[in-house]
Design a protein around this motif. Structure first.
Motif, short mmCIF file in Angstrom:
data_model
loop_
_atom_site.label_atom_id
_atom_site.label_comp_id
_atom_site.label_asym_id
_atom_site.label_seq_id
_atom_site.Cartn_x
_atom_site.Cartn_y
_atom_site.Cartn_z
N VAL A 127 -4.48 4.22 4.86
CA VAL A 127 -5.63 3.74 4.11
C VAL A 127 -6.56 4.90 3.82
O VAL A 127 -6.69 5.82 4.63
N ASN A 128 -7.18 4.87 2.65
CA ASN A 128 -8.20 5.86 2.30
C ASN A 128 -9.51 5.14 1.98
O ASN A 128 -10.28 5.59 1.16
N GLU A 137 -4.24 2.43 -8.20
CA GLU A 137 -4.37 1.10 -7.59
C GLU A 137 -5.14 1.21 -6.27
O GLU A 137 -6.01 0.40 -6.00
N GLN A 138 -4.81 2.21 -5.47
CA GLN A 138 -5.47 2.38 -4.18
C GLN A 138 -6.96 2.69 -4.33
O GLN A 138 -7.76 2.26 -3.50
N ARG A 139 -7.33 3.40 -5.36
CA ARG A 139 -8.74 3.74 -5.59
C ARG A 139 -9.61 2.52 -5.84
O ARG A 139 -10.82 2.57 -5.64
N ALA A 195 2.06 1.66 -3.53
CA ALA A 195 1.06 1.59 -4.60
C ALA A 195 0.68 2.99 -5.10
O ALA A 195 0.66 3.95 -4.34
N ALA A 226 2.35 3.85 5.64
CA ALA A 226 1.18 3.56 4.79
C ALA A 226 -0.07 4.13 5.45
O ALA A 226 -0.20 4.12 6.67
N LEU A 244 0.82 -1.20 0.00
CA LEU A 244 0.00 0.00 0.00
C LEU A 244 0.86 1.26 0.00
O LEU A 244 0.56 2.22 -0.71
N TYR A 245 1.92 1.26 0.78
CA TYR A 245 2.80 2.43 0.84
C TYR A 245 3.38 2.75 -0.54
O TYR A 245 3.53 3.91 -0.90
N ILE A 295 -9.54 -0.19 -4.19
CA ILE A 295 -9.77 -0.91 -2.95
C ILE A 295 -10.97 -0.31 -2.23
O ILE A 295 -10.97 0.86 -1.87
#
Length: 173
Positions: free
Chosen positions: A115-116, A85-87, A81, A113, A78-79, A89
């Motif tokens: 999280v959003n 890519e994070q969107r 990414a 890292a 995650l850190y 999740i």
């Protein structure tokens, strides 16, 4: 409206999982699943490479569910990414992170890292380092949840109807 059948469940297994672990029940019981196994003896760059590879096989949104070393691998990935890519999740469940692999260094990737998306860091009601787990959850921006069950959350089905309810809460809230 969110269609739960369109969300892929990304299972990040720990190589040391016991046979018939609860995640395997989720693997056979959920319509869209991708799984990856990580080992605590591997370096974090190998974890990231494995997660990058499995992410390429997932179209659309996903819910990540990680266990022990899988939690560490997910935080490292995650850190590093990208935003796109994070969107993808929708949420994450991080169950029983392996604290021997979680660095105390504030500059370490797992501690940087964030999280959003809705994330629960889950630990057993007899976890020996509950305060540290709560601190890790706070740093990530996750919600720390103590299960009504003890141990390392690796029982065959012990309490994972609770886990299925948690998954629904994350996805539908």
């Amino acid at each position: 409206m969110l269609d739960l059948d369109d969300i892929c469940l990304l299972l990040i297994h720990d190589a040391a999982e016991v046979p018939r672990h609860w995640m395997y029940q989720w693997e056979v019981g959920y319509p869209l699943v991708q799984a990856v196994t990580v080992d605590e003896r591997e370096c974090p760059s190998v974890w990231r490479q494995k997660l990058d590879e499995v992410m390429r096989n997932i179209d659309g949104e996903l819910l990540a569910v990680a266990y022990r070393t899988g939690c560490n691998a997910f935080a490292h990935w995650l850190y590093h990414a990208g935003v796109n890519e994070q969107r993808r999740i929708t949420g994450a469940i991080l169950a029983a992170p392996l604290l021997t692999q979680w660095s105390d260094d504030p500059a370490a990737p797992e501690n940087r890292a964030r999280v959003n998306f809705r994330t629960a860091l889950v630990y057993g009601n007899d976890a020996p380092q509950a305060e540290r787990l709560q601190t890790i959850a706070r740093h990530l921006g996750a919600k720390a949840l103590m299960t009504p069950y003890g141990g390392d959350l690796n029982a065959h089905l012990g309490g994972w109807q609770w886990g299925m309810k948690l998954m629904q809460d994350i996805l539908l809230d």
